[in-house]
Write a protein that holds these residues in place. Sequence first.
Motif, short mmCIF file in Angstrom:
data_model
loop_
_atom_site.label_atom_id
_atom_site.label_comp_id
_atom_site.label_asym_id
_atom_site.label_seq_id
_atom_site.Cartn_x
_atom_site.Cartn_y
_atom_site.Cartn_z
N LEU A 1 0.83 -1.20 0.00
CA LEU A 1 0.00 0.00 0.00
C LEU A 1 0.87 1.25 0.00
O LEU A 1 0.59 2.21 -0.74
CB LEU A 1 -0.93 -0.01 1.22
CG LEU A 1 -1.82 1.23 1.41
CD1 LEU A 1 -2.75 1.41 0.21
CD2 LEU A 1 -2.61 1.12 2.71
N ALA A 2 1.90 1.26 0.82
CA ALA A 2 2.81 2.41 0.86
C ALA A 2 3.45 2.64 -0.50
O ALA A 2 3.58 3.79 -0.95
CB ALA A 2 3.88 2.18 1.93
N GLN B 1 2.21 1.91 -3.39
CA GLN B 1 1.20 2.47 -4.29
C GLN B 1 1.01 3.97 -4.05
O GLN B 1 0.89 4.75 -4.99
CB GLN B 1 -0.13 1.73 -4.11
CG GLN B 1 -0.13 0.31 -4.63
CD GLN B 1 -1.47 -0.38 -4.45
OE1 GLN B 1 -2.42 0.21 -3.94
NE2 GLN B 1 -1.57 -1.63 -4.86
N VAL B 2 0.97 4.35 -2.78
CA VAL B 2 0.81 5.77 -2.45
C VAL B 2 2.00 6.56 -2.98
O VAL B 2 1.83 7.66 -3.56
CB VAL B 2 0.65 5.95 -0.93
CG1 VAL B 2 0.69 7.43 -0.55
CG2 VAL B 2 -0.66 5.33 -0.46
N PRO C 1 -5.16 4.01 -3.94
CA PRO C 1 -4.94 2.95 -2.95
C PRO C 1 -6.21 2.22 -2.53
O PRO C 1 -6.15 1.31 -1.70
CB PRO C 1 -4.36 3.72 -1.77
CG PRO C 1 -5.04 5.05 -1.84
CD PRO C 1 -5.22 5.34 -3.31
N ILE D 1 -6.46 -1.05 0.05
CA ILE D 1 -7.01 -0.83 1.39
C ILE D 1 -8.06 -1.89 1.70
O ILE D 1 -8.11 -2.45 2.81
CB ILE D 1 -7.60 0.59 1.51
CG1 ILE D 1 -6.47 1.63 1.59
CG2 ILE D 1 -8.51 0.70 2.74
CD1 ILE D 1 -6.95 3.07 1.59
N LYS E 1 -7.39 5.78 4.93
CA LYS E 1 -7.58 6.80 3.90
C LYS E 1 -6.92 8.12 4.31
O LYS E 1 -6.32 8.81 3.47
CB LYS E 1 -9.07 7.02 3.65
CG LYS E 1 -9.74 5.87 2.89
CD LYS E 1 -11.22 6.16 2.65
CE LYS E 1 -11.87 5.06 1.82
NZ LYS E 1 -13.31 5.31 1.59
N ALA F 1 -3.20 7.85 3.75
CA ALA F 1 -2.82 7.93 2.35
C ALA F 1 -2.75 9.37 1.84
O ALA F 1 -2.06 9.66 0.87
CB ALA F 1 -3.81 7.13 1.50
N LYS F 2 -3.46 10.28 2.52
CA LYS F 2 -3.47 11.68 2.09
C LYS F 2 -2.51 12.55 2.90
O LYS F 2 -2.32 13.73 2.57
CB LYS F 2 -4.89 12.23 2.23
CG LYS F 2 -5.91 11.58 1.31
CD LYS F 2 -7.30 12.14 1.53
CE LYS F 2 -8.32 11.48 0.60
NZ LYS F 2 -9.69 12.00 0.83
N PHE G 1 2.87 3.47 7.41
CA PHE G 1 1.94 2.47 6.88
C PHE G 1 2.20 1.09 7.49
O PHE G 1 1.25 0.39 7.87
CB PHE G 1 2.04 2.42 5.35
CG PHE G 1 1.21 3.46 4.67
CD1 PHE G 1 -0.10 3.21 4.33
CD2 PHE G 1 1.73 4.72 4.40
CE1 PHE G 1 -0.89 4.18 3.71
CE2 PHE G 1 0.96 5.69 3.77
CZ PHE G 1 -0.36 5.43 3.44
#
Length: 460
Positions: free
Chosen positions: A55-56, A58-59, A65, A69, A98, A101-102, A115
């Motif tokens: 996930l990290a 991808q961000v 993501p 998630i 979420k 991710a922002k 993450f």
Amino acid sequence: MKVIKFGGSSLATGAQLEKVIHIIRQDPTRQVVVVSAPGKRSPSDVKVTDLLKQLADQVLAGQDPAAQIEVILARYTEIQHYFGLADDVVEHLRQHLKRLAKATYPGVAYLKAAFMAQGEHMNAQLVAAVMTHLGMNARFVSPKALGITLTGKPGAAQVNEDSYTALAQFAVPEGAVIVVPGFYAYDEAGNVLTFPRGGSDITGSILAKGLGADLYENFTDVSWVYAADPRIVAQPRAINTLTYREMRELAYAGFSVFNDEALIPVIEAGIRVNIKNTNAPDDPGTIIAPTKNVQHHHHITGVAAKKGFTALYLHHYLINQEVGFTLKLLKILAQYGVSYEHMPSGIDDLTMIIDENQLTPQIKDQITAEVRAQIHPDELEWLPDFAIVMVVGEGLYARPDLVARIMVALADAGIEPSVINQGASKIGLMLTVPTARAAAAVRAIYALSCRRQTAPAAER
């Protein structure tokens, strides 16, 4: 009061968590519970921590993501549904991911740490919610609420000593259980820092010391620490008790039951550690204790092998007389962020054993060029593909013939160690052998450790 830590395999499914809750309920002194992220449900499964790393990535790549998630949250949803919890528990976790991710971070390493820490953070919240749902007096407590602060960098953090002052002032509520996420805490700027992988062991050890625990119970998927890796030696003997420093040596050499850094806080506090099995909680397990509290029945407590090492060999006449020779070499390694494991030397020769994970072809070329320019060795050679074999036992120093017998056992197996090093404490003997011969070396030394041991003539 006991601090009790559960590893990822103990928390992988609802059925496993049910076992964990039963263990906690069996002993009212188990008031502090440290949890890892959910582990693998099967050999082909992926750990939640690895899913979070994806996930990290991808961000960082600017990808959406959302799908990843949901893959991560499916692991928590499965446990939530097993216990019949309302969906709002996982929904809270969804919104949390979420927001992460922002968010903005000081750098890539800090983003990845933030993450990867969420496996433990979210699992501690879910476990506390499950326990409350089942009528237990339980609550989630974050490292920040406990006053734990870290120094260093993500993936290699160390506890700030002021954390122990804060922990000593924290009162665990009477009759309550607090659930604490392992593996991470925050630096003084509020950034997430993580310990090395397996760092939940470190968190448990820090809490045991800081809260003044009577015992630190570390639950995993094995009932004992064994004298050798069961994947190498069939049915090795279980170790009932071993000393702190024996465990440190064995953990360093590849015993995966316990992180080698994790013992330091409990060693400083003199707190015993009990390795136990979540799936067989009535087994007594292995006790790790101060030397004075351990009685040994074998001179060799355990033998382990760790692969993935390279040797840097230097020949230079009269190294022993050249002031600052080793300092120059260490400064060159430090320039490229490289540490060494062992450094045996002679009057004209020096060998550094280095973890290959620190080296790339480019780094090796740069180190080679710097060494040739600054130190001018007569010979320089990189020797790849070594394994370190550690023979550990408080009894090693009591038997002056034991090292010789180990060498004979290896010779009989056709194995010639390239480096032999026994530390000043004499409880650990380090050997380097070709990686392909590491398992055979472990088997030969383990077989020796199982033989009837009579005292040498000088002692009879």
